[in-house]
Write a protein that holds these residues in place. Sequence first.
Motif, PDB file in Angstrom:
ATOM      1  N   MET A 290      42.901  38.472  40.273  1.00  0.00           N
ATOM      2  CA  MET A 290      41.845  37.644  40.405  1.00  0.00           C
ATOM      3  C   MET A 290      41.091  37.864  41.802  1.00  0.00           C
ATOM      4  O   MET A 290      40.043  37.522  41.707  1.00  0.00           O
ATOM      5  CB  MET A 290      42.419  36.373  39.965  1.00  0.00           C
ATOM      6  CG  MET A 290      41.422  35.475  39.432  1.00  0.00           C
ATOM      7  SD  MET A 290      41.020  35.948  37.609  1.00  0.00           S
ATOM      8  CE  MET A 290      42.174  34.797  36.875  1.00  0.00           C
ATOM      9  N   ARG A 291      41.837  37.887  42.651  1.00  0.00           N
ATOM     10  CA  ARG A 291      41.463  37.970  43.988  1.00  0.00           C
ATOM     11  C   ARG A 291      40.441  39.239  44.183  1.00  0.00           C
ATOM     12  O   ARG A 291      39.514  39.255  44.902  1.00  0.00           O
ATOM     13  CB  ARG A 291      42.592  38.167  45.068  1.00  0.00           C
ATOM     14  CG  ARG A 291      42.706  37.653  46.384  1.00  0.00           C
ATOM     15  CD  ARG A 291      41.994  36.566  46.583  1.00  0.00           C
ATOM     16  NE  ARG A 291      42.937  35.429  46.972  1.00  0.00           N
ATOM     17  CZ  ARG A 291      42.058  34.400  47.560  1.00  0.00           C
ATOM     18  NH1 ARG A 291      41.108  34.312  47.692  1.00  0.00           N
ATOM     19  NH2 ARG A 291      42.856  33.197  47.902  1.00  0.00           N
ATOM     20  N   MET A 292      40.846  40.115  43.429  1.00  0.00           N
ATOM     21  CA  MET A 292      39.811  41.465  43.618  1.00  0.00           C
ATOM     22  C   MET A 292      38.525  41.103  42.873  1.00  0.00           C
ATOM     23  O   MET A 292      37.431  41.501  43.224  1.00  0.00           O
ATOM     24  CB  MET A 292      40.653  42.802  42.891  1.00  0.00           C
ATOM     25  CG  MET A 292      41.963  42.975  43.713  1.00  0.00           C
ATOM     26  SD  MET A 292      42.152  44.808  43.488  1.00  0.00           S
ATOM     27  CE  MET A 292      40.947  45.401  44.511  1.00  0.00           C
ATOM     28  N   LEU A 293      38.633  40.540  41.672  1.00  0.00           N
ATOM     29  CA  LEU A 293      37.595  40.222  40.784  1.00  0.00           C
ATOM     30  C   LEU A 293      36.620  39.126  41.776  1.00  0.00           C
ATOM     31  O   LEU A 293      35.421  39.330  41.685  1.00  0.00           O
ATOM     32  CB  LEU A 293      37.956  39.518  39.601  1.00  0.00           C
ATOM     33  CG  LEU A 293      38.423  40.428  38.511  1.00  0.00           C
ATOM     34  CD1 LEU A 293      39.012  39.459  37.436  1.00  0.00           C
ATOM     35  CD2 LEU A 293      37.406  41.530  38.105  1.00  0.00           C
ATOM     36  N   LYS A 294      37.186  38.199  42.488  1.00  0.00           N
ATOM     37  CA  LYS A 294      36.608  37.357  43.436  1.00  0.00           C
ATOM     38  C   LYS A 294      35.824  38.123  44.620  1.00  0.00           C
ATOM     39  O   LYS A 294      34.758  37.758  44.893  1.00  0.00           O
ATOM     40  CB  LYS A 294      37.454  36.414  44.036  1.00  0.00           C
ATOM     41  CG  LYS A 294      36.834  34.933  44.061  1.00  0.00           C
ATOM     42  CD  LYS A 294      37.940  33.832  44.085  1.00  0.00           C
ATOM     43  CE  LYS A 294      38.569  33.643  45.610  1.00  0.00           C
ATOM     44  NZ  LYS A 294      39.381  32.368  45.584  1.00  0.00           N
ATOM     45  N   ALA A 295      36.631  39.263  44.971  1.00  0.00           N
ATOM     46  CA  ALA A 295      36.133  40.177  45.924  1.00  0.00           C
ATOM     47  C   ALA A 295      34.928  40.851  45.679  1.00  0.00           C
ATOM     48  O   ALA A 295      34.022  41.103  46.338  1.00  0.00           O
ATOM     49  CB  ALA A 295      37.279  40.971  46.530  1.00  0.00           C
ATOM     50  N   PHE A 296      34.845  41.323  44.261  1.00  0.00           N
ATOM     51  CA  PHE A 296      34.057  41.910  43.787  1.00  0.00           C
ATOM     52  C   PHE A 296      32.706  41.256  43.448  1.00  0.00           C
ATOM     53  O   PHE A 296      31.733  41.613  43.089  1.00  0.00           O
ATOM     54  CB  PHE A 296      34.510  42.562  42.642  1.00  0.00           C
ATOM     55  CG  PHE A 296      35.034  43.829  42.739  1.00  0.00           C
ATOM     56  CD1 PHE A 296      35.544  44.355  43.978  1.00  0.00           C
ATOM     57  CD2 PHE A 296      35.244  44.921  41.870  1.00  0.00           C
ATOM     58  CE1 PHE A 296      36.206  45.337  44.318  1.00  0.00           C
ATOM     59  CE2 PHE A 296      36.028  46.041  42.083  1.00  0.00           C
ATOM     60  CZ  PHE A 296      36.423  46.270  43.287  1.00  0.00           C
ATOM     61  N   GLY A 297      32.787  39.692  43.526  1.00  0.00           N
ATOM     62  CA  GLY A 297      31.797  38.961  43.096  1.00  0.00           C
ATOM     63  C   GLY A 297      31.528  38.736  41.513  1.00  0.00           C
ATOM     64  O   GLY A 297      30.584  38.533  41.249  1.00  0.00           O
ATOM     65  N   VAL A 298      32.619  39.163  40.863  1.00  0.00           N
ATOM     66  CA  VAL A 298      32.626  39.094  39.468  1.00  0.00           C
ATOM     67  C   VAL A 298      32.865  37.792  38.854  1.00  0.00           C
ATOM     68  O   VAL A 298      32.286  37.396  37.697  1.00  0.00           O
ATOM     69  CB  VAL A 298      33.288  40.200  38.744  1.00  0.00           C
ATOM     70  CG1 VAL A 298      33.115  40.177  37.377  1.00  0.00           C
ATOM     71  CG2 VAL A 298      32.600  41.402  39.091  1.00  0.00           C
ATOM     72  N   VAL A 299      33.689  37.133  39.570  1.00  0.00           N
ATOM     73  CA  VAL A 299      34.128  35.676  38.985  1.00  0.00           C
ATOM     74  C   VAL A 299      34.026  34.855  40.147  1.00  0.00           C
ATOM     75  O   VAL A 299      34.329  35.327  41.351  1.00  0.00           O
ATOM     76  CB  VAL A 299      35.496  35.636  38.501  1.00  0.00           C
ATOM     77  CG1 VAL A 299      35.771  36.663  37.445  1.00  0.00           C
ATOM     78  CG2 VAL A 299      36.777  36.064  39.511  1.00  0.00           C
ATOM     79  N   GLU A 300      34.101  33.533  39.756  1.00  0.00           N
ATOM     80  CA  GLU A 300      34.129  32.425  40.751  1.00  0.00           C
ATOM     81  C   GLU A 300      35.172  31.546  40.372  1.00  0.00           C
ATOM     82  O   GLU A 300      35.110  30.957  39.086  1.00  0.00           O
ATOM     83  CB  GLU A 300      32.927  31.837  41.241  1.00  0.00           C
ATOM     84  CG  GLU A 300      32.786  30.674  42.051  1.00  0.00           C
ATOM     85  CD  GLU A 300      31.440  29.962  42.008  1.00  0.00           C
ATOM     86  OE1 GLU A 300      31.065  29.342  42.991  1.00  0.00           O
ATOM     87  OE2 GLU A 300      31.129  29.767  40.716  1.00  0.00           O
ATOM     88  N   VAL A 301      36.141  31.119  41.078  1.00  0.00           N
ATOM     89  CA  VAL A 301      37.255  30.507  40.558  1.00  0.00           C
ATOM     90  C   VAL A 301      37.644  29.061  41.485  1.00  0.00           C
ATOM     91  O   VAL A 301      37.385  29.021  42.726  1.00  0.00           O
ATOM     92  CB  VAL A 301      38.519  31.256  40.670  1.00  0.00           C
ATOM     93  CG1 VAL A 301      38.842  31.932  41.907  1.00  0.00           C
ATOM     94  CG2 VAL A 301      39.874  30.258  40.422  1.00  0.00           C
ATOM     95  N   ARG A 302      37.711  27.897  40.772  1.00  0.00           N
ATOM     96  CA  ARG A 302      37.678  26.744  41.469  1.00  0.00           C
ATOM     97  C   ARG A 302      39.198  25.977  40.889  1.00  0.00           C
ATOM     98  O   ARG A 302      39.405  26.162  39.861  1.00  0.00           O
ATOM     99  CB  ARG A 302      36.591  25.799  41.159  1.00  0.00           C
ATOM    100  CG  ARG A 302      35.473  26.086  41.957  1.00  0.00           C
ATOM    101  CD  ARG A 302      34.213  25.217  41.492  1.00  0.00           C
ATOM    102  NE  ARG A 302      33.864  25.127  40.138  1.00  0.00           N
ATOM    103  CZ  ARG A 302      33.053  24.206  39.353  1.00  0.00           C
ATOM    104  NH1 ARG A 302      32.705  23.343  40.157  1.00  0.00           N
ATOM    105  NH2 ARG A 302      32.928  24.269  38.255  1.00  0.00           N
TER     106      ARG A 302
END
Lengths: 238, 238
Positions: free
Chosen positions: A64-76
Amino acid sequence: MPITRNVSDEDETESESSSAVDAVLAQIRAMIVEGGLKVGDKLPTERELCERFNSSRNTVREAMRMLKAFGVVEVRPKVGATIVDQRMNRAFDLFAFNVTEISRQTFDDIQGFRELIETGSVTQIFAAVTPENLIELREINREMVRAKSVIEASEQDLRLHTRLVTLIGNKSILDIYRIMTPVILRIMQRGKTRRIIEGETYREHQAILDALERRDALAFQYLMRTHLRAGLSTFEEE
Amino acid sequence: MPITRNVSDEDETESESSSAVDAVLAQIRAMIVEGGLKVGDKLPTERELCERFNSSRNTVREAMRMLKAFGVVEVRPKVGATIVDQRMNRAFDLFAFNVTEISRQTFDDIQGFRELIETGSVTQIFAAVTPENLIELREINREMVRAKSVIEASEQDLRLHTRLVTLIGNKSILDIYRIMTPVILRIMQRGKTRRIIEGETYREHQAILDALERRDALAFQYLMRTHLRAGLSTFEEE
DNA sequence: AAGTTGATTCTTGGTCCAACAAATGAGTCG
DNA sequence: CGACTCATTTGTTGGACCAAGAATCAACTT
């Protein structure tokens, strides 16, 4: 049954990546694509992904961290991960993460690229520019000379050029400029100290804007090219 | 001398990010910058970073995961994390991670950008091209028509254009093309099916290469523009 | 004796687990 | 209608084990 399930089980259809995190990343990505998930949709909770992919929570979190780094997901917290598309912003962060010094070659390439764009798009710029734009551009130019520091002046300088590029009306080109912003700023701040202070940059800008106002394409292209190459010459002095 | 500096101390000048991972990320970044670490240098081990930043190992690992996603470090088991600069490759991956469909607007923008580059750099291309280049370009064009699938044909088509752009000799532009490759390929594969099969693309390429061979700038620019805009028209049929 | 090879040990990243903290949405009660 | 409680979910921690590679050292060969 021991807990240590092996990753390479029967469900390993793709990407025997030899890394559990990469495997989970690929599976989440496949879930997004095959599930037809769009921007705004929500991903399952971390724990649900854990049992679905037979992985630990840390592994899922790293993916998930990578997806976030890719700007594909935003997690709250509490609300979960939602799909977004901020890859352009991520690319921007990417280039703002400076680790290496700018080489002479990079300098030449960036300036060459700018020359290509800013002189080549004269038709589109001329077609789009309004009197209000000209007023705004001249105001930016004045703000540049009023700037307290070289850094601030560089930002105004680039802002003027970026504003011009905006007139092209091409979002991709504008995105590229935004991505390059940190690099261009570093280039400016390196070589242009004296030129800005002496007002050369201001006068060159004024001449370019004059040509723009009277729709003199030849003058615009020539002055812009000269202007961009002037920054080039100051670079090699050091 | 104790190494264990507290995270929320005086050195938290930037990014009081309210996230432990972001804090560690910023600290590692600061360590790289202030320590003058260059590409090829090694980072401390994860456990060492843990006690230095007073963080848990998972937190450090997630921060490291982001550095890896940014293409700033490369980490191998047992050997540790070494600093690299693969941000361009990361940017490439970024845009290969497709989540959204290509909009008409994006299509126009990308094609407009290509038109600007590929017609605007005629001087540099003419100056750089050699007879060997022409032979190679024509060979790529022939490979395109020999391609078995539309996907393969698109790759050869883009390869020809990319090879032309290479002649400009500007690495930044080439990097941008590489980053855009996935998007351009999707654009091609969407609209050009019939055109490639019917050989239109091949003949247009041939005409462009002929103009290139006889150093006819006007023809080159005109044919290239027409060629790029032809793909545009097929897009709006659907 | 010197060099090579093999086994052993130690280090280090990769993964997993369990637990708690913090935040927040939802339901509940006054 | 508002405040409050509660449960769910992410954020973080500490600890544990595994596997792979580096380092060390012993044994064997030449």
